[in-house]
Motif scaffolding. Structure first.
Motif, PDB file in Angstrom:
ATOM      1  N   GLU A  63       3.071   1.383  10.928  1.00  0.00           N
ATOM      2  CA  GLU A  63       4.447   0.870  10.854  1.00  0.00           C
ATOM      3  C   GLU A  63       4.535  -0.495  10.174  1.00  0.00           C
ATOM      4  OE1 GLU A  63       7.104   2.607  11.469  1.00  0.00           O
ATOM      5  OE2 GLU A  63       6.017   4.315  12.287  1.00  0.00           O
ATOM      6  N   GLU A  64       3.453  -1.279  10.228  1.00  0.00           N
ATOM      7  CA  GLU A  64       3.452  -2.594   9.597  1.00  0.00           C
ATOM      8  C   GLU A  64       3.158  -2.504   8.115  1.00  0.00           C
ATOM      9  OE1 GLU A  64       1.202  -5.706  11.415  1.00  0.00           O
ATOM     10  OE2 GLU A  64       1.652  -4.945  13.414  1.00  0.00           O
ATOM     11  N   GLY A  65       2.128  -1.764   7.758  1.00  0.00           N
ATOM     12  CA  GLY A  65       1.742  -1.634   6.368  1.00  0.00           C
ATOM     13  C   GLY A  65       1.194  -2.923   5.787  1.00  0.00           C
ATOM     14  N   ILE A  66       0.985  -2.890   4.483  1.00  0.00           N
ATOM     15  CA  ILE A  66       0.490  -4.052   3.752  1.00  0.00           C
ATOM     16  C   ILE A  66       1.390  -4.213   2.534  1.00  0.00           C
ATOM     17  CG2 ILE A  66      -1.452  -5.043   2.481  1.00  0.00           C
ATOM     18  CD1 ILE A  66      -3.287  -3.161   4.122  1.00  0.00           C
ATOM     19  N   LEU A  67       1.982  -5.373   2.368  1.00  0.00           N
ATOM     20  CA  LEU A  67       2.846  -5.646   1.231  1.00  0.00           C
ATOM     21  C   LEU A  67       1.991  -6.164   0.082  1.00  0.00           C
ATOM     22  CD1 LEU A  67       5.747  -5.751   0.167  1.00  0.00           C
ATOM     23  CD2 LEU A  67       5.890  -8.081   1.051  1.00  0.00           C
ATOM     24  N   VAL A  68       2.081  -5.493  -1.072  1.00  0.00           N
ATOM     25  CA  VAL A  68       1.304  -5.889  -2.248  1.00  0.00           C
ATOM     26  C   VAL A  68       2.226  -6.002  -3.462  1.00  0.00           C
ATOM     27  CG1 VAL A  68      -0.875  -4.913  -1.430  1.00  0.00           C
ATOM     28  CG2 VAL A  68       0.696  -3.491  -2.715  1.00  0.00           C
ATOM     29  N   SER A  69       1.694  -6.586  -4.524  1.00  0.00           N
ATOM     30  CA  SER A  69       2.507  -6.867  -5.709  1.00  0.00           C
ATOM     31  C   SER A  69       2.680  -5.677  -6.648  1.00  0.00           C
ATOM     32  CB  SER A  69       1.915  -8.036  -6.491  1.00  0.00           C
ATOM     33  OG  SER A  69       0.576  -7.732  -6.860  1.00  0.00           O
ATOM     34  N   ASP A  70       1.701  -4.763  -6.665  1.00  0.00           N
ATOM     35  CA  ASP A  70       1.792  -3.613  -7.569  1.00  0.00           C
ATOM     36  C   ASP A  70       0.878  -2.486  -7.090  1.00  0.00           C
ATOM     37  OD1 ASP A  70      -0.847  -4.250  -8.398  1.00  0.00           O
ATOM     38  OD2 ASP A  70      -0.118  -5.424 -10.084  1.00  0.00           O
ATOM     39  N   ILE A  71       0.923  -1.368  -7.789  1.00  0.00           N
ATOM     40  CA  ILE A  71       0.158  -0.179  -7.367  1.00  0.00           C
ATOM     41  C   ILE A  71      -1.347  -0.422  -7.423  1.00  0.00           C
ATOM     42  CG2 ILE A  71       0.167   0.963  -9.624  1.00  0.00           C
ATOM     43  CD1 ILE A  71       0.456   2.605  -6.119  1.00  0.00           C
ATOM     44  N   ASP A  72      -1.817  -1.214  -8.386  1.00  0.00           N
ATOM     45  CA  ASP A  72      -3.252  -1.489  -8.461  1.00  0.00           C
ATOM     46  C   ASP A  72      -3.723  -2.244  -7.215  1.00  0.00           C
ATOM     47  OD1 ASP A  72      -3.611  -0.201 -10.914  1.00  0.00           O
ATOM     48  OD2 ASP A  72      -3.089  -2.019 -12.039  1.00  0.00           O
ATOM     49  N   ALA A  73      -2.929  -3.222  -6.778  1.00  0.00           N
ATOM     50  CA  ALA A  73      -3.270  -3.959  -5.559  1.00  0.00           C
ATOM     51  C   ALA A  73      -3.222  -3.033  -4.348  1.00  0.00           C
ATOM     52  CB  ALA A  73      -2.319  -5.139  -5.378  1.00  0.00           C
ATOM     53  N   ALA A  74      -2.272  -2.103  -4.344  1.00  0.00           N
ATOM     54  CA  ALA A  74      -2.170  -1.137  -3.240  1.00  0.00           C
ATOM     55  C   ALA A  74      -3.402  -0.237  -3.188  1.00  0.00           C
ATOM     56  CB  ALA A  74      -0.904  -0.300  -3.389  1.00  0.00           C
ATOM     57  N   LEU A  75      -3.875   0.216  -4.342  1.00  0.00           N
ATOM     58  CA  LEU A  75      -5.065   1.067  -4.392  1.00  0.00           C
ATOM     59  C   LEU A  75      -6.297   0.315  -3.892  1.00  0.00           C
ATOM     60  CD1 LEU A  75      -4.429   2.918  -7.746  1.00  0.00           C
ATOM     61  CD2 LEU A  75      -4.521   3.958  -5.477  1.00  0.00           C
ATOM     62  N   ILE A  76      -6.432  -0.932  -4.289  1.00  0.00           N
ATOM     63  CA  ILE A  76      -7.569  -1.741  -3.841  1.00  0.00           C
ATOM     64  C   ILE A  76      -7.504  -1.933  -2.324  1.00  0.00           C
ATOM     65  CG2 ILE A  76      -8.566  -4.071  -3.894  1.00  0.00           C
ATOM     66  CD1 ILE A  76      -7.752  -4.084  -6.924  1.00  0.00           C
ATOM     67  N   ALA A  77      -6.331  -2.264  -1.811  1.00  0.00           N
ATOM     68  CA  ALA A  77      -6.178  -2.453  -0.364  1.00  0.00           C
ATOM     69  C   ALA A  77      -6.476  -1.163   0.388  1.00  0.00           C
ATOM     70  CB  ALA A  77      -4.760  -2.942  -0.045  1.00  0.00           C
ATOM     71  N   ALA A  78      -6.029  -0.036  -0.143  1.00  0.00           N
ATOM     72  CA  ALA A  78      -6.273   1.253   0.512  1.00  0.00           C
ATOM     73  C   ALA A  78      -7.760   1.578   0.545  1.00  0.00           C
ATOM     74  CB  ALA A  78      -5.499   2.352  -0.201  1.00  0.00           C
ATOM     75  N   MET A  79      -8.467   1.318  -0.550  1.00  0.00           N
ATOM     76  CA  MET A  79      -9.908   1.591  -0.589  1.00  0.00           C
ATOM     77  C   MET A  79     -10.656   0.693   0.392  1.00  0.00           C
ATOM     78  SD  MET A  79     -10.824   2.515  -4.486  1.00  0.00           S
ATOM     79  CE  MET A  79      -9.417   2.577  -5.551  1.00  0.00           C
ATOM     80  N   GLU A  80     -10.179  -0.554   0.562  1.00  0.00           N
ATOM     81  CA  GLU A  80     -10.801  -1.454   1.534  1.00  0.00           C
ATOM     82  C   GLU A  80     -10.599  -0.932   2.957  1.00  0.00           C
ATOM     83  OE1 GLU A  80      -9.022  -5.226   0.602  1.00  0.00           O
ATOM     84  OE2 GLU A  80     -10.389  -5.568  -1.081  1.00  0.00           O
ATOM     85  N   VAL A  81      -9.424  -0.403   3.248  1.00  0.00           N
ATOM     86  CA  VAL A  81      -9.152   0.171   4.567  1.00  0.00           C
ATOM     87  C   VAL A  81     -10.074   1.364   4.822  1.00  0.00           C
ATOM     88  CG1 VAL A  81      -7.444   1.452   5.928  1.00  0.00           C
ATOM     89  CG2 VAL A  81      -6.782  -0.636   4.733  1.00  0.00           C
ATOM     90  N   ILE A  82     -10.235   2.210   3.821  1.00  0.00           N
ATOM     91  CA  ILE A  82     -11.105   3.383   3.961  1.00  0.00           C
ATOM     92  C   ILE A  82     -12.548   2.943   4.210  1.00  0.00           C
ATOM     93  CG2 ILE A  82     -12.092   5.374   2.755  1.00  0.00           C
ATOM     94  CD1 ILE A  82      -9.294   5.720   1.435  1.00  0.00           C
ATOM     95  N   GLN A  83     -13.010   1.922   3.486  1.00  0.00           N
ATOM     96  CA  GLN A  83     -14.373   1.417   3.697  1.00  0.00           C
ATOM     97  C   GLN A  83     -14.547   0.903   5.128  1.00  0.00           C
ATOM     98  OE1 GLN A  83     -14.801  -1.457   0.537  1.00  0.00           O
ATOM     99  NE2 GLN A  83     -15.858   0.015  -0.775  1.00  0.00           N
ATOM    100  N   LYS A  84     -13.537   0.210   5.651  1.00  0.00           N
ATOM    101  CA  LYS A  84     -13.612  -0.308   7.024  1.00  0.00           C
ATOM    102  C   LYS A  84     -13.675   0.840   8.030  1.00  0.00           C
ATOM    103  CE  LYS A  84     -11.296  -4.685   6.178  1.00  0.00           C
ATOM    104  NZ  LYS A  84     -10.093  -5.499   6.409  1.00  0.00           N
ATOM    105  N   LEU A  85     -12.887   1.884   7.805  1.00  0.00           N
ATOM    106  CA  LEU A  85     -12.917   3.038   8.705  1.00  0.00           C
ATOM    107  C   LEU A  85     -14.298   3.674   8.715  1.00  0.00           C
ATOM    108  CD1 LEU A  85      -9.516   4.804   7.905  1.00  0.00           C
ATOM    109  CD2 LEU A  85     -10.170   3.731  10.062  1.00  0.00           C
TER     110      LEU A  85
END
Length: 69
Positions: free
Chosen positions: A5-27
């Motif tokens: 519900e909180e999500g992560i606010l990013v500036s563009d799709i490239d930043a979103a992809l990087i943030a998503a990959m970091e979340v997956i690595q943490k999982l």
């Protein structure tokens, strides 16, 4: 489905992809044994309106399905 519900606010799709990959690595780093439990799961990136723009497999985060027009 597990909704963030909180999500992560990013500036563009490239930043979103990087943030998503970091979340997956943490999982994955939490427990190597549980990596198999994520098989078939996806992490979806949405825009401000809630529309899914990208979808990454938790099995293979480099496998990105672009949903952009």
């Amino acid at each position: 489905m597990i909704r963030d519900e909180e999500g992560i606010l990013v500036s563009d799709i490239d930043a979103a992809l990087i943030a998503a990959m970091e979340v997956i690595q943490k999982l994955r780093a939490q427990d190597d044994v549980s990596a198999a439990e994520w098989q078939g799961w996806r992490l979806e990136i949405t825009d401000g309106a809630g529309k899914v723009t990208e979808s990454l497999s938790l099995d293979d985060p480099l496998s990105t399905k672009s949903l952009r027009d």
